[in-house]
Scaffold this active site. Structure first.
Site, short mmCIF file in Angstrom:
data_model
loop_
_atom_site.label_atom_id
_atom_site.label_comp_id
_atom_site.label_asym_id
_atom_site.label_seq_id
_atom_site.Cartn_x
_atom_site.Cartn_y
_atom_site.Cartn_z
N ASN A 7 9.77 5.33 -1.75
CA ASN A 7 9.12 5.60 -3.04
C ASN A 7 9.69 6.94 -3.53
O ASN A 7 9.29 8.00 -3.07
CB ASN A 7 7.60 5.68 -2.82
N ARG A 92 10.07 1.05 -4.31
CA ARG A 92 9.09 0.98 -5.38
C ARG A 92 9.80 1.36 -6.68
O ARG A 92 10.41 2.43 -6.77
CB ARG A 92 7.96 1.96 -5.11
N HIS A 181 0.38 -0.12 -11.33
CA HIS A 181 -0.36 -0.36 -10.08
C HIS A 181 -0.37 -1.84 -9.70
O HIS A 181 -1.24 -2.30 -8.95
CB HIS A 181 -1.84 0.07 -10.19
N ARG A 242 -5.57 12.40 -16.98
CA ARG A 242 -5.21 11.65 -18.19
C ARG A 242 -6.48 11.20 -18.92
O ARG A 242 -7.47 10.83 -18.28
CB ARG A 242 -4.40 10.40 -17.84
N GLU A 398 0.16 -0.37 -0.62
CA GLU A 398 1.30 -0.73 -1.46
C GLU A 398 2.60 -0.78 -0.65
O GLU A 398 3.46 -1.62 -0.90
CB GLU A 398 1.42 0.29 -2.61
#
Ligand code: AMP
Length: 412
Positions: A7, A92, A181, A242, A398
């Site tokens: 990743n 990823r 996601h 955010r 993940e």
């Protein structure tokens, strides 16, 4: 077969090496401050060799990959004896645009398509490409697979992904809802469907990936039909920093109030908003819950603890917005079989789970307060006795999902 999962960020590279015979992690680690000074933390998991945790020079991602291979194969810190024991690499990749609806074997055409998506994910895709190129250089004979964050959401229908803005932005610039996601939503929805015996046939799930970045997905018979993040990860529910979905005029208003550029105003919405914006002192839910007087282990209020009103408000805004999206997804799905919580907050915060579910009595959803007050690192059914939809906590993984896709594609 061993699979190395990568990743890559702009200045970091996380890795995990899996033995796919038993899906066990052999080693994992993080290269940090790439392009600056450089640091590598490497942790063998398959033996009792020591952890390596040192500053080392990492001018580019290529040097980072070399350092990782060196540690994985070294006598002192290694878990394999040579590079030939890495059978495949899974990457990823954040944005696959309209092109990728599943994971793919990387070739020149795939690299070009990931490059084409840089305009949609200018921060993430270039970093992912650096990771891919570094691995192609360091391991030229090892097959590489790309696993996209957006791919799972490629089944969202046109009426749910189309923004009500001039259509030319879609036609000419590919502007639409993509969602992120996806690997996590897919992983936990697969587990939920398996556990509930709903793998085949009609099923309606809402998965809540609540972490530093947060998103919800509406999943009908195993396929994503809506998600809260949009063309970028800014849309949807409020997050650590955010804002989530707000009146778009705020960009202009913030720029004019603060006398800053539109780009700087976007930075305010991306990096200084969300629960951090409301609470003001931290974006970490553990800090916010503690300040709000919550016992973070049980999710119940601590007796006599001081309550910071802004911390409490940040949690209330977050929970209400999540619940509001859940309500809208019950409409999108025509009902609900199970609500799934995952990621840092979803897995570990009994308080947030409870305060979201408190809004959901109207759809017949209740949790078992006692069971919910426990923190575990595995599948947990927190459904209340009278609930209609099930309420589940499912740890996401993940990296394992990427490793599984990689093996499946390489074996073909
Ligand atoms: P992630 O991005 O999935 O790693 O999630 C990070 C978020 O999970 C941070 O806001 C953490 O504060 C939150 N988190 C982790 N553990 C807990 C906990 N025990 N209680 C509340 N929030 C937690």
């Amino acid at each position: 077969m061993n699979v190395l999962v990568i990743n890559a960020g702009s200045s970091s590279l996380k890795y995990q090496l899996f033995d796919m015979k038993n899906e066990k992690i052999l080693a994992k680690g993080l290269c940090d401050r790439i392009g600056l000074d450089g640091h590598l933390k490497h942790k063998p998991e398959a033996n009792d060799k020591p952890v390596y945790d040192e500053d080392i020079s990492l001018p580019t991602h290529a040097e980072a990959i070399s350092a990782v291979i060196e540690k994985l194969t070294s006598d002192e810190y290694g878990v394999i004896s040579s590079l030939s024991e890495i059978n495949a690499v899974g990457h990823r990749v954040v944005h696959g645009g309209r092109k990728f609806s599943s994971s793919v074997l990387i070739n020149d055409e795939v690299v070009a398509a990931i490059e084409d998506c840089v305009r949609l994910a200018p921060l993430h895709n270039p970093a992912n490409l650096m990771g891919i190129r570094a691995c192609q250089e360091g391991m030229p004979n090892v097959p590489q697979v790309a696993v996209f964050d957006t791919a799972f959401h490629n089944t969202i229908p046109e009426y749910a992904y189309t923004y009500p803005i001039p259509y030319k932005y879609y036609e000419e610039n590919d502007i639409r809802r993509y969602g992120f996601h996806g690997t996590s939503h897919r992983f936990v929805s697969d587990v939920a469907l398996q556990e509930l015996g709903l793998k085949n046939g009609k099923s309606r799930l809402i998965t809540c990936h609540l972490g530093n970045g947060s998103s919800l997905a509406a999943i009908f018979s195993g396929k994503s039909v809506d998600t809260t993040m949009g063309v970028t990860p800014l849309e949807g529910i409020p997050m650590g920093t955010r804002c989530g979905s707000v009146d778009p005029s705020l960009v202009d208003i913030i720029a004019s109030v603060d006398g800053i550029s539109l780009k700087e105003a976007m930075d305010v919405l991306n990096k200084k908003s969300g629960v951090l914006g409301i609470y003001g002192k931290s974006s970490d839910f553990r800090d916010i819950e503690t300040a709000a007087g919550v016992n973070i282990d049980t999710g119940f209020m601590k007796e006599g603890a001081p309550i910071d009103a802004r911390a409490k408000l940040a949690l209330d805004v977050f929970s209400y917005q999540v619940a509001k999206f859940i309500g809208s997804y019950v409409v999108a799905l025509g009902g609900l079989d199970a609500l799934v919580f995952t990621a840092g907050i979803g897995e570990n915060s009994p308080y947030v789970r409870r305060s979201i579910c408190k809004h959901l009595g109207g759809i017949g959803l209740y949790i078992n307060e006692k069971v919910n007050a426990v923190r575990v690192s595995e599948y947990l059914d927190v459904s209340g006795e009278k609930t209609k939809p099930k309420v589940l906590v499912i740890p996401t993984n993940e990296e394992l999902a990427i490793a599984r896709d990689t093996i499946e594609i390489v074996k073909k």
